[in-house]
Design a protein around this motif. Structure first.
Motif, mmCIF file in Angstrom:
data_model
loop_
_atom_site.group_PDB
_atom_site.id
_atom_site.type_symbol
_atom_site.label_atom_id
_atom_site.label_comp_id
_atom_site.label_asym_id
_atom_site.label_seq_id
_atom_site.Cartn_x
_atom_site.Cartn_y
_atom_site.Cartn_z
ATOM 1 N N LEU A 99 -11.648 122.241 20.141
ATOM 2 C CA LEU A 99 -12.662 121.723 21.064
ATOM 3 C C LEU A 99 -14.016 121.794 20.367
ATOM 4 O O LEU A 99 -14.820 122.687 20.605
ATOM 5 C CB LEU A 99 -12.652 122.543 22.352
ATOM 6 C CG LEU A 99 -13.377 121.954 23.558
ATOM 7 C CD1 LEU A 99 -12.795 120.607 23.947
ATOM 8 C CD2 LEU A 99 -13.305 122.911 24.741
ATOM 9 N N ASP A 141 -17.957 113.858 23.495
ATOM 10 C CA ASP A 141 -17.293 115.097 23.103
ATOM 11 C C ASP A 141 -15.888 114.742 22.620
ATOM 12 O O ASP A 141 -15.142 114.041 23.316
ATOM 13 C CB ASP A 141 -17.197 116.053 24.287
ATOM 14 C CG ASP A 141 -18.473 116.862 24.474
ATOM 15 O OD1 ASP A 141 -18.379 118.087 24.554
ATOM 16 O OD2 ASP A 141 -19.560 116.253 24.525
ATOM 17 N N ASN A 144 -9.129 121.461 25.416
ATOM 18 C CA ASN A 144 -9.382 121.564 26.846
ATOM 19 C C ASN A 144 -10.175 122.803 27.214
ATOM 20 O O ASN A 144 -11.097 122.749 28.005
ATOM 21 C CB ASN A 144 -8.048 121.568 27.606
ATOM 22 C CG ASN A 144 -8.219 121.829 29.083
ATOM 23 O OD1 ASN A 144 -9.099 121.271 29.717
ATOM 24 N ND2 ASN A 144 -7.398 122.700 29.645
ATOM 25 N N LYS A 183 -10.679 112.338 31.763
ATOM 26 C CA LYS A 183 -12.031 112.406 32.303
ATOM 27 C C LYS A 183 -11.912 112.759 33.784
ATOM 28 O O LYS A 183 -11.146 112.137 34.515
ATOM 29 C CB LYS A 183 -12.766 111.084 32.123
ATOM 30 C CG LYS A 183 -13.350 110.917 30.729
ATOM 31 C CD LYS A 183 -14.330 109.775 30.686
ATOM 32 C CE LYS A 183 -15.020 109.684 29.333
ATOM 33 N NZ LYS A 183 -15.840 110.868 29.050
ATOM 34 N N ASP A 222 -9.487 109.444 28.976
ATOM 35 C CA ASP A 222 -10.598 109.875 28.117
ATOM 36 C C ASP A 222 -10.419 109.225 26.749
ATOM 37 O O ASP A 222 -9.932 109.845 25.806
ATOM 38 C CB ASP A 222 -10.608 111.398 28.003
ATOM 39 C CG ASP A 222 -11.694 111.900 27.055
ATOM 40 O OD1 ASP A 222 -12.656 111.140 26.806
ATOM 41 O OD2 ASP A 222 -11.578 113.030 26.550
ATOM 42 N N GLU A 280 -16.359 116.867 34.990
ATOM 43 C CA GLU A 280 -16.258 116.558 33.560
ATOM 44 C C GLU A 280 -16.910 117.653 32.710
ATOM 45 O O GLU A 280 -17.773 117.404 31.861
ATOM 46 C CB GLU A 280 -16.865 115.181 33.264
ATOM 47 C CG GLU A 280 -16.624 114.648 31.865
ATOM 48 C CD GLU A 280 -15.148 114.612 31.447
ATOM 49 O OE1 GLU A 280 -14.886 114.563 30.239
ATOM 50 O OE2 GLU A 280 -14.237 114.631 32.322
ATOM 51 N N CYS A 306 -17.473 120.068 29.782
ATOM 52 C CA CYS A 306 -17.218 119.884 28.359
ATOM 53 C C CYS A 306 -18.165 120.785 27.576
ATOM 54 O O CYS A 306 -19.027 121.464 28.147
ATOM 55 C CB CYS A 306 -17.400 118.421 27.956
ATOM 56 S SG CYS A 306 -19.061 117.774 28.288
#
Length: 835
Positions: free
Chosen positions: A99, A137, A142, A176, A189, A649, A651
């Protein structure tokens, strides 16, 4: 004054001496000057073939990103050439998730280009924030598992360790998240819809992966059928820039492709769709991060993804090893492989297959080499997260690997029976193949047996892992188990995300903390310095104003920065207990309704996080929180005093804004369930105070800063475990008046009008179903801790003093420290500086 802390590794320095570093805001080893303005203009024109008046912010972002990549490319290549020439032992970090967030701002920071970049934006009259926002992103992870992997890569590069990450190039991220009528709705996404200027395709290094079955897309699902098949793994490389730009390592991501992407004869005959079937089937393997695992089809695709990652990565690292080494016996001296959770655990049989079948080694030697090369990090105590794959899948897809696994299992059982001949059940409990219904392969057991090291990620997690989760294997291989408490990179999570606070720290103690977080200990005496307290308070105020302005511009949501910003941002799961936080808010709401004049600090509660698409209870929690937000927002009795905001959302980019702005961090998992947590460390590093349970790394954080500087509450892990047979949530309902008032209001439908299904579900979770995660057991102590929190917040100087002590104690929770422990104690690797 003594610097650092006793546990800090000393085998090699985290970074070069201070006099080898350029000034914090001066030119680093890579310069960005007028010639780079020409680079930008060249990319803007020749990449787009448009006049300057026709390009938009997206084209400007791509031109700037490609210009920065041009600047770092030579150093990136020099890093790889140095590793090839010096032939050091290298670390390969295998993870299903990375990520990484946005790359442009992070790479500018780590290359020390930020002052020049600001000047560039100003001189060209560009909107810096608008252009940076053009980068999505990366949809490569996740939650905490993937963010940890990204932090680790940052630390390895900063510490000049010869390391490399291996993952999958998912075309679509998890999803998303949209909120419609309070419910989570998942949308695709497609983060790679536009070209990614950071990735470099390496088709010349593609590898061929063989399966014992064929695949076809049928009814929208990927299905395995009889007959052998092959897939191509196409590598895409991304630069991982160490702070100062001295080392630039690589994250290599694999995309699946067909060996024959187009059936020309079929297309010519009019079979237009089937002519592309092989290509579409192959590309499905890396299409989506985390397919829906509520179906066997989704689980099967996940299994294929995991083997694809392992097979491509091992083929690649073996190729690299063979370029400079001819003796297979030297593999453990040149290669260390870290398995990030159970997802890459098929590395054990795949490496054995390579050594047995390709290298022609005998079993004993191959097994010794495999164990010496591999190390396994466990990230969970939840049984459902310890992967088990059906034996029949191995029979169909990986028959050779099944032979190897069965032999490993046979030898392991023999070893156990020899050592404990009187314990008839131990071999079955510890075996790799679970012989009950379904005949499942326990991937965690396979990883422990096939590696020389197994580590947990916080002290309590490592202890419970050894004593409870895999007790039999831990007793057999006691010398293989250790703890490596997680950490986060201070470059992204403090220096870049919170420039106001970072400047306060640098002005007070210098900039060595950026690569040696132990130096933050020097801030402790300044917790009594009025001028420093005021500066830190002002930095928090600025961060709250920035976040409030950003939230209004991005989502049209207006929040009051004069309220307490109280945050819980993480994956939505029952054990993380967002629902408990909701119960606390209902209790506060009740108090205000009953007595509008009660002394209560105005508060804004922020929630953010995604629920897995098939996790219905987690989605129900999101719905309840949004209903709670709407009800409170529409009640004039509490206007301006309570506010609940669910931010969709969630992130990395959102976390970079909200964490610095937060006053309070909620880390309230049921004790004994959270492996570590890393959001807790980010909040601590940014001066938020923690209200939380004694779980995961929060325990060690409170030990470092002093429990008096935390708001701890709730049952311990031992108390949770001891009460599993007798705990009764009805007792709390019947004996605690505020708990009863909270539940009565919720179950009356006050927050869920015309939605009886939600009321029934909450009643089942909290009362009828037994309250598995002890919400009601901890609610009373949570409210008591909250009262202490409110009282302290009225004394702003005392609050900020505790915030400073938290910041000063956060050095231990740098990923640099964690990686130094891995390097010294597990991988046995040393820095390999690039000349």
């Amino acid at each position: 004054m003594t610097r650092g802390y006793a546990a800090f590794p000393t085998r090699f320095p985290l970074y070069n001496a201070p006099d080898d570093l350029p000034p914090q805001y001066g030119c680093g080893p890579i310069k960005f000057n007028g010639s780079n303005n020409a680079l930008y203009e060249r990319h803007l024109l020749f990449d787009n073939a448009l006049s300057p008046s026709e390009v938009g912010d997206r084209e400007r972002y791509e031109a700037i990103a490609r210009s920065v990549r041009d600047v770092l490319s030579q150093r990136w290549q020099q890093t790889e050439e140095t590793y090839s020439r010096e032939n050091p032992k290298r670390v390969y970090y295998l993870s299903m998730e990375f990520l990484i967030g946005r790359s442009l701002s992070n790479n500018i920071l780590n290359l020390r280009l930020d002052p020049m970049a600001r000047r560039f934006f100003a001189e060209n009259q560009l909107d810096e924030l608008a252009i940076l926002a053009q980068e999505p992103d990366a949809g490569l992870g996740n939650g905490g598992l993937g963010r940890l992997a990204a932090c680790f890569l940052d630390s390895m590069a900063t510490m000049q360790l010869p390391g490399m990450g291996y993952g999958l190039r998912f075309e679509y991220g998890m999803f998303k998240q949209q909120i419609v009528n309070g419910w989570q709705c998942e949308q695709p996404d497609n983060w790679l819809r536009r070209p990614d200027p950071w990735e470099v395709a390496r088709p010349q290094l593609a590898v061929t992966i063989e399966f014992g079955c064929s695949f076809e897309v049928r009814g929208g699902n990927l299905k395995a059928t009889a007959g052998a098949s092959t897939l191509l793994g196409i590598p895409y490389d991304r630069p991982i820039v160490g702070y100062g730009g001295k080392t630039i390592n690589t994250l290599r991501l694999w995309a699946s492709a067909a060996t024959n992407s187009f059936d020309f004869q079929g297309f010519s005959a009019g079979e237009f769709v089937s002519a592309l079937a092989e290509r579409l089937t192959a590309e499905t393997v890396t299409r989506v991060l985390y397919p829906d695992d509520s179906t066997s089809m989704g689980q099967g695709l996940r299994f294929v993804q995991e083997y694809f990652l392992v097979a491509c990565s091992l083929a690649d690292l073996v190729r690299r090893f063979r370029l400079n080494n001819s003796d297979w016996n030297c593999l453990p001296d040149k290669v260390a492989i870290q398995l990030n959770d159970t997802h890459p655990c098929l590395t054990v049989p795949e490496l054995m297959r390579i050594l047995l079948d390709d290298a022609g080694l005998d079993w004993e030697l191959a097994w010794d080499i495999t164990k010496r090369m591999l190390a396994y990090t466990n990230h969970t105590l939840l049984p459902e997260a310890l992967e088990k794959w059906p034996l029949r899948w191995f029979e169909l897809m990986l028959p050779r690997h099944l032979e190897i696994i069965l032999e490993i299992d046979r030898r392991l059982r023999e070893e156990i029976v020899t050592r404990w001949p009187e314990d008839n059940d131990r071999a079955e409990r510890a075996g790799i193949v679970e012989r009950g219904a379904g005949h499942l392969v326990r991937m965690a057991h396979l990883a422990i047996a096939g590696s020389h090291s197994t580590n947990g990620v916080a002290a309590i997690h490592s202890r419970l892992l050894r004593d409870v989760t895999v007790r039999d294997l831990a007793e057999l291989y006691s010398d293989r188990f250790s703890n490596k408490t997680n950490g986060v990179t201070p470059r992204r999570w403090l220096l870049m995300s919170n420039p106001g606070l970072a400047n306060c720290i640098t002005n007070a103690i210098g900039d060595r903390w950026i690569t040696n977080m132990a130096d933050l200990e020097l801030l402790k005496p300044l917790a009594e310095d009025g001028e420093f307290i005021a500066a830190v308070g002002m930095a928090k105020r600025q961060a709250k104003l920035r976040f409030a302005e950003w939230l209004k511009s991005q989502a049209g949501i207006q929040v009051d920065p004069d309220t307490i910003f109280d945050s819980q941002i993480k994956r939505i799961h029952e054990y993380k207990r967002q629902l408990l936080n909701g119960l606390r808010i209902v209790a506060l709401y009740n108090r205000l309704r009953e007595n509008p004049h009660v002394d209560m600090q105005p508060r804004t509660f922020f929630f953010a996080g995604k629920a897995a698409p098939a996790y219905q209870v987690a989605k129900l929690i999101i719905k309840f929180l949004n209903n709670l937000a709407d009800t409170i927002d529409g009640d004039p009795a509490v206007h301006g005093r309570l506010r609940v905001v669910f931010l969709p959302e969630y992130c990395v980019s959102m976390a970079e804004r909200l964490i610095p702005a937060s006053d309070v961090s909620n880390q309230i998992s049921t004790a004994g369930y959270e492996a570590s947590g890393t959001s807790n460390m980010k909040f601590m590093m940014n001066g938020a105070l923690t209200i939380g349970t004694r779980d995961g790394a929060t325990i060690e954080m409170a030990e470092a800063a002093g429990e008096e500087n935390f708001f701890l509450f709730g049952l311990t892990a031992e108390q949770v475990a001891a009460g599993r047979d007798w705990y009764n949530p009805w007792w709390h309902y019947e004996n605690e008046p505020e708990t009863r008032a909270v539940l009565d209001l919720i179950l009356s439908g006050h927050f869920t009008r015309h939605e009886p299904m939600i009321v029934d579900a909450l009643r089942n979770i909290l009362l009828i179903g037994g309250d598995t995660y002890r919400h009601l057991a901890d609610l009373g102590s949570y409210m008591a801790a909250d009262l202490r929190l409110q009282s302290l917040y009225t004394k702003q100087e005392a609050w900020t003093r505790r915030a400073i002590l938290n910041i000063a104690s956060s050095g231990k929770f740098s990923s640099d420290r964690t990686i130094a422990e891995y390097a010294n104690e597990i991988w046995h690797v040393s820095p390999c500086p690039v000349p």
